[in-house]
Design an enzyme around this catalytic site. Structure first.
Site, PDB file in Angstrom:
ATOM      1  N   GLY A   1       5.579   1.350  -3.772  1.00  0.00           N
ATOM      2  CA  GLY A   1       5.499   0.874  -5.147  1.00  0.00           C
ATOM      3  C   GLY A   1       6.906   0.708  -5.664  1.00  0.00           C
ATOM      4  O   GLY A   1       7.570  -0.300  -5.422  1.00  0.00           O
TER       5      GLY A   1
ATOM      6  N   TRP B   1      -2.327  -4.255  -5.213  1.00  0.00           N
ATOM      7  CA  TRP B   1      -2.278  -4.131  -6.673  1.00  0.00           C
ATOM      8  C   TRP B   1      -1.741  -5.411  -7.325  1.00  0.00           C
ATOM      9  O   TRP B   1      -1.006  -5.352  -8.306  1.00  0.00           O
ATOM     10  CB  TRP B   1      -1.423  -2.932  -7.118  1.00  0.00           C
ATOM     11  CG  TRP B   1      -1.830  -1.648  -6.479  1.00  0.00           C
ATOM     12  CD1 TRP B   1      -1.173  -0.980  -5.500  1.00  0.00           C
ATOM     13  CD2 TRP B   1      -3.011  -0.879  -6.764  1.00  0.00           C
ATOM     14  NE1 TRP B   1      -1.860   0.157  -5.146  1.00  0.00           N
ATOM     15  CE2 TRP B   1      -3.001   0.238  -5.914  1.00  0.00           C
ATOM     16  CE3 TRP B   1      -4.081  -1.056  -7.655  1.00  0.00           C
ATOM     17  CZ2 TRP B   1      -4.002   1.201  -5.927  1.00  0.00           C
ATOM     18  CZ3 TRP B   1      -5.077  -0.096  -7.662  1.00  0.00           C
ATOM     19  CH2 TRP B   1      -5.032   1.017  -6.811  1.00  0.00           C
TER      20      TRP B   1
ATOM     21  N   PRO C   1       0.807  -1.231   0.000  1.00  0.00           N
ATOM     22  CA  PRO C   1       0.000   0.000   0.000  1.00  0.00           C
ATOM     23  C   PRO C   1       0.840   1.282   0.000  1.00  0.00           C
ATOM     24  O   PRO C   1       0.458   2.271  -0.611  1.00  0.00           O
ATOM     25  CB  PRO C   1      -0.818  -0.121   1.291  1.00  0.00           C
ATOM     26  CG  PRO C   1      -0.949  -1.590   1.524  1.00  0.00           C
ATOM     27  CD  PRO C   1       0.350  -2.180   1.036  1.00  0.00           C
TER      28      PRO C   1
ATOM     29  N   GLY D   1       9.545  -8.366 -17.329  1.00  0.00           N
ATOM     30  CA  GLY D   1       8.193  -7.851 -17.130  1.00  0.00           C
ATOM     31  C   GLY D   1       7.930  -6.607 -17.957  1.00  0.00           C
ATOM     32  O   GLY D   1       6.823  -6.417 -18.475  1.00  0.00           O
TER      33      GLY D   1
ATOM     34  N   GLU E   1       4.153  -2.016 -13.405  1.00  0.00           N
ATOM     35  CA  GLU E   1       5.558  -2.483 -13.493  1.00  0.00           C
ATOM     36  C   GLU E   1       6.523  -1.321 -13.701  1.00  0.00           C
ATOM     37  O   GLU E   1       7.484  -1.397 -14.464  1.00  0.00           O
ATOM     38  CB  GLU E   1       5.711  -3.550 -14.585  1.00  0.00           C
ATOM     39  CG  GLU E   1       4.957  -4.812 -14.206  1.00  0.00           C
ATOM     40  CD  GLU E   1       5.327  -6.021 -15.026  1.00  0.00           C
ATOM     41  OE1 GLU E   1       6.498  -6.157 -15.416  1.00  0.00           O
ATOM     42  OE2 GLU E   1       4.424  -6.840 -15.278  1.00  0.00           O
TER      43      GLU E   1
END
Length: 381
Positions: free
Chosen positions: A133, A158, A130, A244, A365
């Protein structure tokens, strides 16, 4: 060894296979799944049979054993029809499955890769929290050693397939805050005591791709579930994100192509002032810009994939591909809505969904701003 012609033929077969699958099994349900925020688990079991969920996994573990050029093509073709499904295929392949393939012990690989590659199981990957990131070194989710076990506590947010995933790769802090060697990756199966799903997000776009919290409350996992060595989790995650980013570039490319192809078709069919709107310079120049941006994005994405296939470092190239492809995906889908005019703003035509889905590509990403930081750091070395 394949010749260039053989490789091109193989890639075309793979493209046609993915295209046919998307047309038959995805297109008829796109808006229904989007409106209902329905994550079609059965579709993913079916995709596993077609080899789309173990694209990069060697055949010895039940995968398709294909390369990044094939992977880019599969993601692109699926995303041309539905960005949500493209996103879920990308996350399953490049994050969870690829992390296990890249860093798992032989025992872990033999246990999980056949289940993931076949689509029997769906994978999730947990790094984001949360309050962290891109600032992952401040993560609050911890794993504490207790004999032959680790006890995990914290929340991941997420997370693609955070609710429906059968197994998750989870990065938790096992050392000091801000220590890049203070995090460890674990494989955690759904059903493990103390591991459960939290809130499912209600999103602008990509609505058929499930995004949810994963909550760990004194969740005990065996020491055998550690991926690689203790303390390597953050370093592993950064390497996984290179692949990714190629996935998200491919996803953005597919969305852009879908919006562009719909625009070309509409511009030829829609008549105003006695002729197709494609004849007007205002429209034809938009289409020219869209086509050029897509071509450039594809070249960047294919270049990053070629480096990845060659086993070379591709941090800068993957970040460039992800940054550029995601930004032009938004631009192309915006222009597509404009070309469709009032119809483009309705859900009866496909471009409003491309418009909504494209935005996630500039965020997930690593945001576009973070990609610029990565590119600048690599360029200034």
């Amino acid at each position: 060894m394949n010749t260039t012609a053989e490789s091109a033929d193989n890639l075309q077969l793979i493209r046609q296979s993915a295209r046919d699958f998307a047309e038959v099994y995805i297109r008829p349900h796109v808006m229904e799944w989007d409106e209902d925020q329905h994550f079609p688990v059965n579709l993913f079991h079916n995709m596993g049979h077609h080899g789309f969920l173990g694209v990069l996994v060697p055949e010895v573990y039940g995968g398709a054993g294909l390369d990044y050029q094939a992977y880019i093509t599969i993601i692109e073709e699926i995303a041309k029809v539905c960005g949500s499904i493209g996103l879920s295929v990308a996350a399953h392949n490049s994050l969870c499955t690829n992390h296990i393939l890249s860093f798992g012990s032989e025992e872990i690989k033999r246990r999980y890769l056949p289940l993931l590659a076949s689509g029997q199981w769906i994978g999730a990957w947990g790094l984001t929290e949360p309050n962290t990131g891109s600032d992952a070194m401040r993560m609050q989710c911890t794993a504490t050693k207790d004999g032959d076990y680790w006890v995990i506590n914290g929340t991941k947010s997420w997370i693609t397939h955070g609710k429906s995933g059968n197994v998750a790769v989870v990065i938790a802090r096992t050392g000091e805050l801000l220590d890049s060697r203070g995090m460890t990756a674990f494989v955690v199966e759904r059903g493990t005591t103390g591991f459960h799903a939290g809130k499912k997000e209600n999103k602008l776009g990509m609505r058929a791709s499930e995004t949810a919290e994963m909550i760990f409350d004194n969740c005990r996992v065996s020491n055998k579930q550690v991926l690689g060595e203790v303390g390597e989790g953050f370093v592993q995650a950064m390497k996984i994100l290179d692949g990714g980013r190629i996935s998200i570039a491919s996803l953005a490319l597919g969305i852009a192509k879908g919006a562009y192809e719909a625009s070309v078709k509409y511009a030829k069919e829609r008549h105003q002032f006695g002729q197709p709107i494609a004849n007007f310079q205002g429209i034809s120049f938009k289409l020219a810009d869209m086509a050029t941006k897509i071509e450039a994005a594809e070249l960047l994405t294919r270049q990053a994939g070629a480096l990845k296939d060659a086993g070379q470092k591709c941090t800068k190239e993957a970040a460039m591909a992800k940054y550029y492809a995601s930004e032009i995906s938004v631009q192309v889908s915006t222009d597509a809505v404009q070309i469709f005019g009032g119809y483009g703003y309705t859900k009866d035509f496909p471009v409003e969904k491309y418009y909504r889905d494209s935005k996630l590509c500039t965020i997930g990403e690593g945001t576009s701003e973070v990609q610029k930081l990565v590119i600048a750091r690599e360029a200034l070395r």
